[in-house]
Design a protein around this motif. Structure first.
Motif, mmCIF file in Angstrom:
data_model
loop_
_atom_site.group_PDB
_atom_site.id
_atom_site.type_symbol
_atom_site.label_atom_id
_atom_site.label_comp_id
_atom_site.label_asym_id
_atom_site.label_seq_id
_atom_site.Cartn_x
_atom_site.Cartn_y
_atom_site.Cartn_z
ATOM 1 N N THR A 192 0.831 -1.201 0.000
ATOM 2 C CA THR A 192 0.000 0.000 0.000
ATOM 3 C C THR A 192 0.864 1.249 0.000
ATOM 4 N N GLN A 193 1.892 1.259 0.817
ATOM 5 C CA GLN A 193 2.791 2.411 0.881
ATOM 6 C C GLN A 193 3.515 2.624 -0.443
ATOM 7 N N THR A 194 3.937 1.533 -1.078
ATOM 8 C CA THR A 194 4.612 1.624 -2.377
ATOM 9 C C THR A 194 3.677 2.205 -3.434
ATOM 10 N N LEU A 195 2.424 1.731 -3.441
ATOM 11 C CA LEU A 195 1.457 2.223 -4.422
ATOM 12 C C LEU A 195 1.084 3.674 -4.146
ATOM 13 N N GLN A 196 0.989 4.042 -2.877
ATOM 14 C CA GLN A 196 0.724 5.445 -2.539
ATOM 15 C C GLN A 196 1.801 6.352 -3.131
ATOM 16 N N GLN A 197 3.053 5.951 -2.970
ATOM 17 C CA GLN A 197 4.168 6.763 -3.470
ATOM 18 C C GLN A 197 4.161 6.845 -4.990
ATOM 19 N N ALA A 198 3.895 5.712 -5.648
ATOM 20 C CA ALA A 198 3.888 5.684 -7.107
ATOM 21 C C ALA A 198 2.746 6.520 -7.674
ATOM 22 N N LEU A 199 1.561 6.388 -7.092
ATOM 23 C CA LEU A 199 0.398 7.123 -7.588
ATOM 24 C C LEU A 199 0.473 8.605 -7.249
ATOM 25 N N HIS A 200 1.134 8.925 -6.161
ATOM 26 C CA HIS A 200 1.300 10.333 -5.789
ATOM 27 C C HIS A 200 2.073 11.092 -6.867
ATOM 28 N N LEU A 201 2.992 10.414 -7.545
ATOM 29 C CA LEU A 201 3.799 11.050 -8.585
ATOM 30 C C LEU A 201 2.950 11.517 -9.763
ATOM 31 N N VAL A 202 1.775 10.886 -9.959
ATOM 32 C CA VAL A 202 0.880 11.299 -11.045
ATOM 33 C C VAL A 202 -0.384 11.949 -10.490
ATOM 34 N N ASP A 203 -0.305 12.397 -9.236
ATOM 35 C CA ASP A 203 -1.376 13.155 -8.594
ATOM 36 C C ASP A 203 -2.670 12.343 -8.454
ATOM 37 N N VAL A 204 -2.516 11.074 -8.128
ATOM 38 C CA VAL A 204 -3.663 10.206 -7.861
ATOM 39 C C VAL A 204 -3.597 9.783 -6.386
ATOM 40 N N ARG A 205 -4.667 10.007 -5.674
ATOM 41 C CA ARG A 205 -4.691 9.748 -4.237
ATOM 42 C C ARG A 205 -5.225 8.352 -3.943
ATOM 43 N N VAL A 206 -4.586 7.641 -3.028
ATOM 44 C CA VAL A 206 -5.099 6.357 -2.537
ATOM 45 C C VAL A 206 -5.984 6.637 -1.331
ATOM 46 N N LEU A 207 -7.291 6.385 -1.488
ATOM 47 C CA LEU A 207 -8.236 6.674 -0.409
ATOM 48 C C LEU A 207 -8.286 5.570 0.635
ATOM 49 N N ASP A 208 -8.134 4.336 0.189
ATOM 50 C CA ASP A 208 -8.234 3.216 1.126
ATOM 51 C C ASP A 208 -7.692 1.969 0.449
ATOM 52 N N HIS A 209 -7.430 0.974 1.255
ATOM 53 C CA HIS A 209 -7.096 -0.369 0.783
ATOM 54 C C HIS A 209 -7.894 -1.321 1.648
ATOM 55 N N LEU A 210 -8.816 -2.044 1.020
ATOM 56 C CA LEU A 210 -9.700 -2.948 1.751
ATOM 57 C C LEU A 210 -9.269 -4.392 1.553
ATOM 58 N N VAL A 211 -9.275 -5.127 2.643
ATOM 59 C CA VAL A 211 -9.094 -6.573 2.605
ATOM 60 C C VAL A 211 -10.479 -7.179 2.806
ATOM 61 N N VAL A 212 -10.904 -8.067 1.903
ATOM 62 C CA VAL A 212 -12.250 -8.630 1.990
ATOM 63 C C VAL A 212 -12.196 -10.155 2.025
ATOM 64 N N SER A 213 -13.206 -10.722 2.632
ATOM 65 C CA SER A 213 -13.424 -12.172 2.611
ATOM 66 C C SER A 213 -14.916 -12.391 2.783
ATOM 67 N N SER A 214 -15.341 -13.646 2.762
ATOM 68 C CA SER A 214 -16.764 -13.941 2.955
ATOM 69 C C SER A 214 -17.214 -13.595 4.366
ATOM 70 N N GLN A 215 -16.256 -13.396 5.285
ATOM 71 C CA GLN A 215 -16.588 -13.067 6.668
ATOM 72 C C GLN A 215 -16.726 -11.564 6.906
ATOM 73 N N GLY A 216 -16.300 -10.742 5.945
ATOM 74 C CA GLY A 216 -16.394 -9.308 6.151
ATOM 75 C C GLY A 216 -15.293 -8.559 5.428
ATOM 76 N N HIS A 217 -14.919 -7.411 5.974
ATOM 77 C CA HIS A 217 -13.886 -6.603 5.334
ATOM 78 C C HIS A 217 -13.104 -5.832 6.391
ATOM 79 N N CYS A 218 -11.912 -5.381 5.998
ATOM 80 C CA CYS A 218 -11.074 -4.570 6.860
ATOM 81 C C CYS A 218 -10.559 -3.387 6.058
ATOM 82 N N SER A 219 -10.793 -2.179 6.563
ATOM 83 C CA SER A 219 -10.337 -0.958 5.912
ATOM 84 C C SER A 219 -9.017 -0.524 6.533
#
Length: 226
Positions: A192-219
């Motif tokens: 997530t940190q790597t992608l934040q840095q890469a996308l920041h270079l093109v002015d794209v913001r990472v709002l969240d990274h969700l982990v999902v399963s059939s039991q629910g999700h984690c933000s």
């Protein structure tokens, strides 16, 4: 003569209950019974619906089920499987339409449900991204990378290129944990940190990274990891 599997007291018939009290008054098994319409020999439709829900761990598990998993349920013939799959797809499209018409980050529950419906049922790890416009409305969702049950290879350059392709102003990242464990791993956090840095270079913001399963999700955002 013995009664048929569907011969239930009128007070227990889901259709009549819905007509008298509204759909919100029905239990999950009763709503599913309306779709199934008939049971099997020796098992009325409510019992069949309850058995199906218990098999998949509830409504969420059923909606996240792979089509091939429905083949193993006795009493679900081709017609009933087709109806259930149609309902699942309608649910996905409804959530997708909502996200296209409103700010996705303002509807976190819709985002999580949308991602669960798309990713939670998969038996291998999948990394996806929601590409959003400047008002955080959904432009597109793409499954970008697939891996094994334990790991996946994600290339930041490809994520950046897809964000530029969609003219995205922001992204919500997501991946599933087939094991059911929703805890972000150290590798998840580092990625997530790597992608934040890469996308920041093109002015794209990472709002969240969700982990999902059939039991629910984690933000990760709600956990302070972004």
């Amino acid at each position: 003569m013995p009664s048929t599997p569907q011969a239930l007291p009128a007070a227990l018939l889901p259709r009549e209950k819905l007509q008298q009290h509204g759909a919100q008054s029905l239990a999950d098994a009763e709503l599913l019974a309306l779709l199934l319409r008939t049971g099997t020999r020796g098992k009325h439709v409510l019992a069949l619906a309850d058995e199906i829900l218990r098999h998949f761990g509830g409504v969420s598990g059923l909606l996240n089920a792979e089509p091939k998993q429905l083949h193993h349920i006795k009493g679900l013939g081709p017609a009933k499987r087709a109806e259930l799959l149609a309902v699942m797809e309608l649910a996905r499209r409804s959530l997708g339409q909502n996200l296209r018409e409103q700010a996705a980050f303002g509807a976190p529950d819709d985002v999580a449900q949308y991602l669960q419906l798309h990713l939670a049922h998969k038996t291998h790890e999948v990394f996806a991204a929601l590409f959003l416009d400047s008002q955080h409305r959904l432009l597109a969702m793409e499954e970008l990378f697939r891996g094994t049950l334990n790991q996946t290879s994600v290339y930041p350059r490809e994520v950046v290129l897809r964000a530029l392709h969609h003219h995205a102003a922001a992204v919500i990242l997501a991946h599933n944990h087939p094991s059911g464990d929703l805890t972000p791993s150290a590798a998840d956090i580092a990625l997530t940190q790597t992608l934040q840095q890469a996308l920041h270079l093109v002015d794209v913001r990472v709002l969240d990274h969700l982990v999902v399963s059939s039991q629910g999700h984690c933000s990760m955002q709600s956990k302070g990891l972004i």
